[in-house]
Design a protein around this motif. Structure first.
Motif, mmCIF file in Angstrom:
data_model
loop_
_atom_site.group_PDB
_atom_site.id
_atom_site.type_symbol
_atom_site.label_atom_id
_atom_site.label_comp_id
_atom_site.label_asym_id
_atom_site.label_seq_id
_atom_site.Cartn_x
_atom_site.Cartn_y
_atom_site.Cartn_z
ATOM 1 N N GLU A 175 6.184 -2.112 10.630
ATOM 2 C CA GLU A 175 5.563 -0.746 10.698
ATOM 3 C C GLU A 175 4.677 -0.445 12.216
ATOM 4 O O GLU A 175 4.291 -1.461 12.693
ATOM 5 C CB GLU A 175 4.722 -0.496 9.716
ATOM 6 N N LYS A 176 4.756 0.565 12.595
ATOM 7 C CA LYS A 176 4.107 0.914 13.818
ATOM 8 C C LYS A 176 2.485 0.701 13.580
ATOM 9 O O LYS A 176 2.048 0.864 12.328
ATOM 10 C CB LYS A 176 4.265 2.199 14.435
ATOM 11 N N SER A 199 9.251 5.107 13.241
ATOM 12 C CA SER A 199 10.232 6.135 12.236
ATOM 13 C C SER A 199 10.335 7.246 13.106
ATOM 14 O O SER A 199 11.449 7.965 12.767
ATOM 15 C CB SER A 199 9.709 6.226 10.991
ATOM 16 N N VAL A 218 4.570 -4.221 6.183
ATOM 17 C CA VAL A 218 3.851 -3.143 6.257
ATOM 18 C C VAL A 218 2.457 -3.085 5.977
ATOM 19 O O VAL A 218 1.675 -2.472 4.962
ATOM 20 C CB VAL A 218 4.497 -2.179 5.085
ATOM 21 N N THR A 219 1.855 -4.124 6.493
ATOM 22 C CA THR A 219 0.381 -4.510 6.278
ATOM 23 C C THR A 219 -0.433 -3.685 7.154
ATOM 24 O O THR A 219 0.157 -2.630 7.902
ATOM 25 C CB THR A 219 -0.066 -5.969 6.695
ATOM 26 N N GLY A 233 0.925 -1.121 0.205
ATOM 27 C CA GLY A 233 -0.019 0.054 -0.072
ATOM 28 C C GLY A 233 1.005 1.143 0.117
ATOM 29 O O GLY A 233 2.031 1.158 -0.619
ATOM 30 N N GLY A 234 0.349 2.338 0.570
ATOM 31 C CA GLY A 234 0.966 3.476 0.399
ATOM 32 C C GLY A 234 2.493 3.644 1.248
ATOM 33 O O GLY A 234 3.451 4.065 0.765
ATOM 34 N N MET A 235 2.308 3.050 2.418
ATOM 35 C CA MET A 235 3.376 2.759 3.188
ATOM 36 C C MET A 235 4.513 1.702 2.706
ATOM 37 O O MET A 235 5.806 1.917 2.874
ATOM 38 C CB MET A 235 3.058 2.638 4.727
ATOM 39 N N ASP A 250 1.564 -9.096 -1.404
ATOM 40 C CA ASP A 250 0.384 -8.166 -0.850
ATOM 41 C C ASP A 250 -0.798 -9.244 -1.129
ATOM 42 O O ASP A 250 -0.825 -9.971 -2.047
ATOM 43 C CB ASP A 250 0.062 -6.914 -1.696
ATOM 44 N N VAL A 251 -1.697 -9.193 -0.117
ATOM 45 C CA VAL A 251 -2.901 -10.312 -0.056
ATOM 46 C C VAL A 251 -3.764 -9.853 -1.353
ATOM 47 O O VAL A 251 -4.593 -10.707 -1.493
ATOM 48 C CB VAL A 251 -3.496 -10.013 1.231
ATOM 49 N N VAL A 252 -3.691 -8.705 -1.835
ATOM 50 C CA VAL A 252 -4.743 -8.218 -2.841
ATOM 51 C C VAL A 252 -3.759 -8.712 -4.224
ATOM 52 O O VAL A 252 -2.741 -8.272 -4.735
ATOM 53 C CB VAL A 252 -4.993 -6.805 -2.962
ATOM 54 N N HIS A 291 -0.838 -7.319 11.406
ATOM 55 C CA HIS A 291 0.348 -7.449 12.024
ATOM 56 C C HIS A 291 0.624 -8.717 12.702
ATOM 57 O O HIS A 291 1.687 -9.193 12.573
ATOM 58 C CB HIS A 291 0.659 -6.212 12.675
HETATM 59 N N1 LIG Z 1 5.653 5.616 10.344
HETATM 60 C C1 LIG Z 1 4.460 6.233 9.678
HETATM 61 O O1 LIG Z 1 4.663 7.630 9.613
HETATM 62 C C2 LIG Z 1 3.294 5.757 8.842
HETATM 63 C C3 LIG Z 1 2.758 6.454 8.051
HETATM 64 C C4 LIG Z 1 1.464 5.986 7.415
HETATM 65 C C5 LIG Z 1 1.152 4.386 7.710
HETATM 66 N N2 LIG Z 1 2.068 3.656 8.639
HETATM 67 C C6 LIG Z 1 1.765 2.405 9.050
HETATM 68 O O2 LIG Z 1 2.002 1.497 7.690
HETATM 69 C C7 LIG Z 1 1.147 0.474 7.778
HETATM 70 C C8 LIG Z 1 0.491 0.322 6.344
HETATM 71 O O3 LIG Z 1 -0.218 1.696 6.310
HETATM 72 P P1 LIG Z 1 -0.571 2.160 4.754
HETATM 73 O O4 LIG Z 1 -0.835 3.360 4.999
HETATM 74 O O5 LIG Z 1 0.389 1.522 3.812
HETATM 75 O O6 LIG Z 1 -1.991 0.937 4.450
HETATM 76 P P2 LIG Z 1 -2.526 0.683 3.045
HETATM 77 O O7 LIG Z 1 -4.093 0.273 3.523
HETATM 78 O O8 LIG Z 1 -2.224 1.756 2.109
HETATM 79 O O9 LIG Z 1 -1.850 -0.454 2.685
HETATM 80 C C9 LIG Z 1 -1.658 -1.761 3.389
HETATM 81 C C10 LIG Z 1 -1.557 -2.804 2.545
HETATM 82 O O10 LIG Z 1 -1.387 -4.065 3.042
HETATM 83 C C11 LIG Z 1 -1.922 -5.187 2.492
HETATM 84 N N3 LIG Z 1 -2.486 -6.137 3.343
HETATM 85 C C12 LIG Z 1 -3.234 -6.393 4.100
HETATM 86 N N4 LIG Z 1 -3.203 -7.360 4.810
HETATM 87 C C13 LIG Z 1 -2.285 -8.249 4.218
HETATM 88 C C14 LIG Z 1 -1.764 -9.417 4.714
HETATM 89 N N5 LIG Z 1 -2.045 -10.160 5.597
HETATM 90 N N6 LIG Z 1 -0.804 -9.863 3.852
HETATM 91 C C15 LIG Z 1 -0.156 -9.100 2.742
HETATM 92 N N7 LIG Z 1 -0.695 -7.843 2.721
HETATM 93 C C16 LIG Z 1 -1.702 -7.387 3.261
HETATM 94 C C17 LIG Z 1 -3.154 -4.562 1.918
HETATM 95 O O11 LIG Z 1 -3.785 -5.333 0.628
HETATM 96 C C18 LIG Z 1 -2.583 -3.214 1.491
HETATM 97 O O12 LIG Z 1 -2.118 -3.245 0.102
HETATM 98 C C19 LIG Z 1 0.157 0.635 8.994
HETATM 99 O O13 LIG Z 1 0.780 -0.254 10.151
HETATM 100 C C20 LIG Z 1 0.171 2.047 9.344
HETATM 101 O O14 LIG Z 1 -0.097 2.298 10.544
HETATM 102 C C21 LIG Z 1 3.212 4.245 9.406
#
Ligand SMILES: NC(=O)c1ccc[n+]([C@@H]2O[C@H](COP(=O)([O-])OP(=O)(O)OC[C@H]3O[C@@H](n4cnc5c(N)ncnc54)[C@H](O)[C@@H]3O)[C@@H](O)[C@H]2O)c1
Length: 376
Positions: free
Chosen positions: A108-109, A137, A85-86, A19-21, A42-44, A91
């Motif tokens: 990730e947190k 981070s 980073v799920t 995903g984004g992170m 990624d699960v998707v 997690h």
């Molecule tokens: N450190 C920071 O500043 C910061 C900023 C944003 C997000 N985060 C953390 O990063 C993590 C991800 O956030 P995001 O914004 O990328 O979320 P997101 O929803 O954009 O991406 C998460 C991805 O994980 C995938 N996923 C879900 N379950 C899964 C599994 N069992 N196996 C494999 N893939 C799986 C989803 O399909 C998705 O593509 C979270 O824990 C969030 O708290 C941290």
């Protein structure tokens, strides 16, 4: 491979969650000398492949395994470690499965979706003898370290105050959560506060509120007081719907010390004024300083090559999640909440989870919720 080559060889990692992170992590790994990207999961269906296509130079794509099954991709790629980073709800299963497959995890947190799951993961790390580090981070900020250094010159921070004002319009889950500020944002400040003061956190008093103009359903503002066993106190006051005079994303910090005060705006080097009026400037970061995700990755890889156990290894990081859980409970009940209370409950729930899972009995040896954790 000889021990010497192993000591400097990049750690071959799989990024789980595209995903984004996850994309930010893929970019970080591609630039880091200590690590090499060998897989994306990624699960998707198709999401891992799309991320590789978008981010990895064409010449390197063929050497990167992709798929929806983390353990299968890691085995096929010969990976040494996993970056999780799920979404928070995934997690616990993703990290536990990786640890039991013999793969160290940089996650990730937050550590997990609940404090009980976080404590359970500390047990899985013990049961497998495998490293699980949480990437919190924002603690990897050279200015923050310099603020601590200035405070030490003035006798050490006894009261730390954080003011946070931002007005982001995220849409999505943050605007539907009961406590978006405390759970999703203030966790960073609570964790950074732990870098600035000595001791372990013992209790939390919190009030949360939602201004009349808020575009969040849950409480977008909060005031939180965290007391440490060293006598230090961290006070935090924040709002996620405060348009106008916004602070930096790190917030604005004041550290009160026996012989002076340290100030940090969250963006530029901190400064200090001693009791005799002398102004002190914090060191500006050098080219060699590592920041945020990149610093987490460097610390994780160093630990896998014989370096020190990271401060955010799960047994150290759980304190930060316990502060969040105690703050939410305090805001909901109107009373001061001891960390021992939330950690004892989390330990009992984690033991139930682990008994159903059957892979870890490590928590049976813990005598209380705080007993198994690393000193704060
Ligand atoms: N450190 C920071 O500043 C910061 C900023 C944003 C997000 N985060 C953390 O990063 C993590 C991800 O956030 P995001 O914004 O990328 O979320 P997101 O929803 O954009 O991406 C998460 C991805 O994980 C995938 N996923 C879900 N379950 C899964 C599994 N069992 N196996 C494999 N893939 C799986 C989803 O399909 C998705 O593509 C979270 O824990 C969030 O708290 C941290």
């Amino acid at each position: 491979m000889s021990a010497e080559q192993q000591a400097v060889a990049p750690v071959e990692v799989v990024v789980v969650g595209a995903g984004g992170m996850g994309r930010a992590w893929i970019g970080t790994v591609l630039k880091a000398p200590e690590a090499r990207l060998v897989g994306v999961v990624d699960v998707v269906d198709g999401a891992a492949e799309r991320a590789v296509e978008d981010l990895v130079p064409a010449a390197e794509r063929a050497s990167i395994a992709t798929g929806t099954d983390m353990v299968e991709v890691a085995r096929c790629a010969g990976a040494e470690a996993v970056i999780d980073v799920t979404i928070p709800a995934a997690h616990h299963p993703v990290t536990a499965d990786a640890l039991h497959a013999g793969l160290p995890v940089l996650g990730e947190k937050p550590c997990a979706a609940t404090l009980a799951e976080a404590v359970s993961l500390a047990g899985h790390a013990e049961a497998t003898g495998t490293l699980f580090m949480v990437s919190q981070s924002r603690r990897n900020n050279p200015h923050l370290r310099e603020a601590r250094h200035l405070a030490e010159e003035l006798g050490g921070a006894g009261i730390v105050d954080t003011q946070f004002s931002r007005a982001p319009r995220f849409g999505g889950f943050r605007e539907e959560m009961a406590h978006p500020l405390i759970v999703d944002m203030a966790i960073h400040a609570f964790d950074a506060g732990r870098v600035l003061v000595d001791g372990s956190p013992v209790q939390v008093t919190a009030t949360s509120y939602n201004p009349s103009w808020s575009w969040y359903e849950g409480d977008a503002a909060a005031t939180v007081t965290i007391t440490y066993d060293s006598g230090a106190v961290h006070t935090y006051s924040g709002s996620w719907c405060a348009p106008g005079r916004e602070t930096s994303w790190n917030g604005e910090w004041t550290l009160s010390c026996p012989r002076g005060t340290v100030a940090w705006d969250g963006d530029t080097p901190p400064s200090a004024r001693s009791e005799d009026g002398t102004d002190l400037s914090g060191r500006a970061p050098s080219e060699a300083d590592r920041w945020e995700l990149d610093a987490s990755l460097a610390e994780f890889c160093a630990a896998l090559r014989g370096g020190p156990v990271p401060a955010s290894e799960v047994h150290g990081n759980v304190w930060t999640q316990a502060i969040v859980e105690a703050a939410v409970r305090s805001a909901d009940t109107g009373r001061t909440v001891a960390l021992a209370e939330v950690l004892d409950e989390a330990l009992a729930q984690a033991r139930t989870l682990d008994a159903a899972d059957g892979r870890s009995r490590a928590l049976e040896a813990w005598t209380s919720g705080t007993s198994g954790l690393a000193a704060g």
